[in-house]
Write a protein that holds these residues in place. Structure first.
Motif, PDB file in Angstrom:
ATOM      1  N   ILE A   1      -8.054  -6.070  28.501  1.00 40.24           N
ATOM      2  CA  ILE A   1      -7.554  -5.451  29.736  1.00 40.24           C
ATOM      3  C   ILE A   1      -6.604  -4.332  29.331  1.00 40.24           C
ATOM      4  N   VAL A   2      -6.912  -3.120  29.774  1.00 39.60           N
ATOM      5  CA  VAL A   2      -6.043  -1.972  29.534  1.00 39.60           C
ATOM      6  C   VAL A   2      -5.553  -1.482  30.891  1.00 39.60           C
ATOM      7  N   SER A   3      -4.233  -1.505  31.075  1.00 40.97           N
ATOM      8  CA  SER A   3      -3.615  -1.136  32.351  1.00 40.97           C
ATOM      9  C   SER A   3      -2.830   0.164  32.206  1.00 40.97           C
ATOM     10  N   ALA A   4      -2.215   0.572  33.288  1.00 40.30           N
ATOM     11  CA  ALA A   4      -1.368   1.764  33.261  1.00 40.30           C
ATOM     12  C   ALA A   4      -0.228   1.618  32.268  1.00 40.30           C
ATOM     13  N   ASP A   5       0.237   0.390  32.075  1.00 35.61           N
ATOM     14  CA  ASP A   5       1.364   0.156  31.169  1.00 35.61           C
ATOM     15  C   ASP A   5       0.982   0.282  29.693  1.00 35.61           C
ATOM     16  N   ASP A   6      -0.319   0.328  29.415  1.00 30.68           N
ATOM     17  CA  ASP A   6      -0.783   0.317  28.031  1.00 30.68           C
ATOM     18  C   ASP A   6      -1.121   1.698  27.480  1.00 30.68           C
ATOM     19  N   VAL A   7      -1.070   2.720  28.333  1.00 30.60           N
ATOM     20  CA  VAL A   7      -1.482   4.050  27.888  1.00 30.60           C
ATOM     21  C   VAL A   7      -0.379   5.069  28.156  1.00 30.60           C
ATOM     22  N   THR A   8      -0.426   6.123  27.385  1.00 31.73           N
ATOM     23  CA  THR A   8       0.488   7.254  27.585  1.00 31.73           C
ATOM     24  C   THR A   8      -0.121   8.286  28.522  1.00 31.73           C
ATOM     25  N   LEU A   9      -1.423   8.514  28.382  1.00 29.82           N
ATOM     26  CA  LEU A   9      -2.120   9.546  29.141  1.00 29.82           C
ATOM     27  C   LEU A   9      -3.176   8.909  30.035  1.00 29.82           C
TER      28      LEU A   9
ATOM     29  N   LYS B   1      -6.370   8.766  32.963  1.00 33.39           N
ATOM     30  CA  LYS B   1      -7.646   9.430  33.208  1.00 33.39           C
ATOM     31  C   LYS B   1      -7.391  10.757  33.949  1.00 33.39           C
ATOM     32  N   PRO B   2      -8.103  11.814  33.602  1.00 34.22           N
ATOM     33  CA  PRO B   2      -9.347  11.888  32.827  1.00 34.22           C
ATOM     34  C   PRO B   2      -9.192  11.902  31.311  1.00 34.22           C
ATOM     35  N   HIS B   3      -7.970  11.725  30.797  1.00 34.67           N
ATOM     36  CA  HIS B   3      -7.837  11.556  29.353  1.00 34.67           C
ATOM     37  C   HIS B   3      -8.574  10.273  28.957  1.00 34.67           C
ATOM     38  N   PRO B   4      -9.214  10.247  27.799  1.00 35.26           N
ATOM     39  CA  PRO B   4     -10.042   9.087  27.426  1.00 35.26           C
ATOM     40  C   PRO B   4      -9.274   7.887  26.890  1.00 35.26           C
ATOM     41  N   GLU B   5      -7.935   7.954  26.801  1.00 32.97           N
ATOM     42  CA  GLU B   5      -7.179   6.903  26.133  1.00 32.97           C
ATOM     43  C   GLU B   5      -7.482   5.507  26.682  1.00 32.97           C
ATOM     44  N   THR B   6      -7.575   5.384  27.998  1.00 32.84           N
ATOM     45  CA  THR B   6      -7.808   4.062  28.602  1.00 32.84           C
ATOM     46  C   THR B   6      -9.083   3.433  28.067  1.00 32.84           C
ATOM     47  N   PHE B   7     -10.171   4.173  28.077  1.00 22.92           N
ATOM     48  CA  PHE B   7     -11.450   3.608  27.665  1.00 22.92           C
ATOM     49  C   PHE B   7     -11.546   3.475  26.147  1.00 22.92           C
ATOM     50  N   LEU B   8     -10.933   4.382  25.421  1.00 24.32           N
ATOM     51  CA  LEU B   8     -10.948   4.257  23.962  1.00 24.32           C
ATOM     52  C   LEU B   8     -10.174   3.019  23.514  1.00 24.32           C
ATOM     53  N   ARG B   9      -9.054   2.735  24.181  1.00 24.13           N
ATOM     54  CA  ARG B   9      -8.295   1.522  23.851  1.00 24.13           C
ATOM     55  C   ARG B   9      -9.099   0.262  24.177  1.00 24.13           C
ATOM     56  N   ALA B  10      -9.776   0.285  25.320  1.00 26.11           N
ATOM     57  CA  ALA B  10     -10.586  -0.881  25.699  1.00 26.11           C
ATOM     58  C   ALA B  10     -11.698  -1.118  24.687  1.00 26.11           C
ATOM     59  N   ALA B  11     -12.364  -0.045  24.271  1.00 29.36           N
ATOM     60  CA  ALA B  11     -13.435  -0.174  23.284  1.00 29.36           C
ATOM     61  C   ALA B  11     -12.891  -0.715  21.969  1.00 29.36           C
ATOM     62  N   ALA B  12     -11.742  -0.196  21.552  1.00 32.97           N
ATOM     63  CA  ALA B  12     -11.142  -0.640  20.292  1.00 32.97           C
ATOM     64  C   ALA B  12     -10.783  -2.124  20.357  1.00 32.97           C
ATOM     65  N   GLN B  13     -10.258  -2.563  21.500  1.00 39.44           N
ATOM     66  CA  GLN B  13      -9.903  -3.970  21.628  1.00 39.44           C
ATOM     67  C   GLN B  13     -11.126  -4.879  21.597  1.00 39.44           C
ATOM     68  N   LEU B  14     -12.248  -4.362  22.071  1.00 45.53           N
ATOM     69  CA  LEU B  14     -13.489  -5.139  22.013  1.00 45.53           C
ATOM     70  C   LEU B  14     -14.145  -5.057  20.638  1.00 45.53           C
ATOM     71  N   GLY B  15     -13.726  -4.080  19.837  1.00 45.74           N
ATOM     72  CA  GLY B  15     -14.352  -3.878  18.538  1.00 45.74           C
ATOM     73  C   GLY B  15     -15.722  -3.240  18.630  1.00 45.74           C
TER      74      GLY B  15
END
Length: 222
Positions: free
Chosen positions: A132-140, A142-156
């Protein structure tokens, strides 16, 4: 595709009207604004604090004040939406089938944990999501990709192997910026609004229909 990444509001549940309504009440009744519905609706993306900055400018509120009003807005939204809280049609079966197939799934949302918990726990679907990636977990946001890149990384899972489910153009744009394809739920926007996003594979009002069954069948078994 090997993993599914879901936005929350407007994607798992059909609630964006209630968010807009809560914002309009707060902006006009509590903060002295005079914003019409058509002015508020396009601002429904990113963190709540970012919405306040976009509408009032960067100098109107202190960080503490923005945090206060952001929470006030969410409390009003939850109070009004709670009687209507439900998954989009077809989603319960889609999540269960994906879970049975061992497909990794994550939430990637600009919502704060207070709202994510409200949805996942009241609808009893938390067990479907390994990240789960929330607003509290990212600096930037959407549309910056940080939210989805973090989610993908956490899933491996590699970004290119993730499929994003979204409901707003900025979210689909974030998926594109992350190197991910997207499926759009047409809860708040028209299909034509996504026409310039080549990563959008499909638009649908909900999760019923052959496309979603074909999608599940196409994911390799783990």
């Amino acid at each position: 595709m090997q993993a599914f990444l879901f936005d929350l509001n407007g994607t798992l549940i059909h609630d964006m009207e209630y968010h807009t309504r809560a914002w309009q009440h707060l902006l006009n009744n509590d903060l002295g604004g005079s914003f019409g519905w058509d002015e508020v609706k396009p601002q429904m993306y990113g963190k709540n604090q970012e919405v306040l900055v976009r509408l009032f400018g960067p100098d109107r509120f202190t960080p503490a004040e923005m945090d206060h009003w952001a929470l006030q807005k969410e409390q009003r939204y939850q109070q009004e939406f709670r009687p209507h809280l439900a998954l989009l049609p077809g989603l319960a079966d889609f999540l269960e089938q994906a879970h049975q197939r061992g497909i990794p799934m994550a939430i990637g949302s600009a919502a704060i944990p207070f709202n994510i918990d409200f949805v996942l726990d009241n609808l009893h679907i938390r067990h479907y999501f390994q990240a789960i990636v929330s607003a509290d977990d990212v600096t930037l946001s959407k549309p910056h990709p940080e939210t989805f890149l973090r989610a993908a990384a956490q899933l491996g899972v590699a970004p290119a192997d993730c499929l994003v489910f979204e409901d707003v153009p900025k979210g689909a744009e974030a998926a594109r910026n992350a190197g991910m394809d997207a499926v759009v739920l047409l809860t708040t926007h028209e299909a034509a609004e996504f026409a310039d996003l080549a990563n959008v594979r499909h638009c649908a009002p909900d999760y019923t229909g052959a496309f979603f069954q074909d999608l599940l069948a196409a994911v390799p078994a783990p």
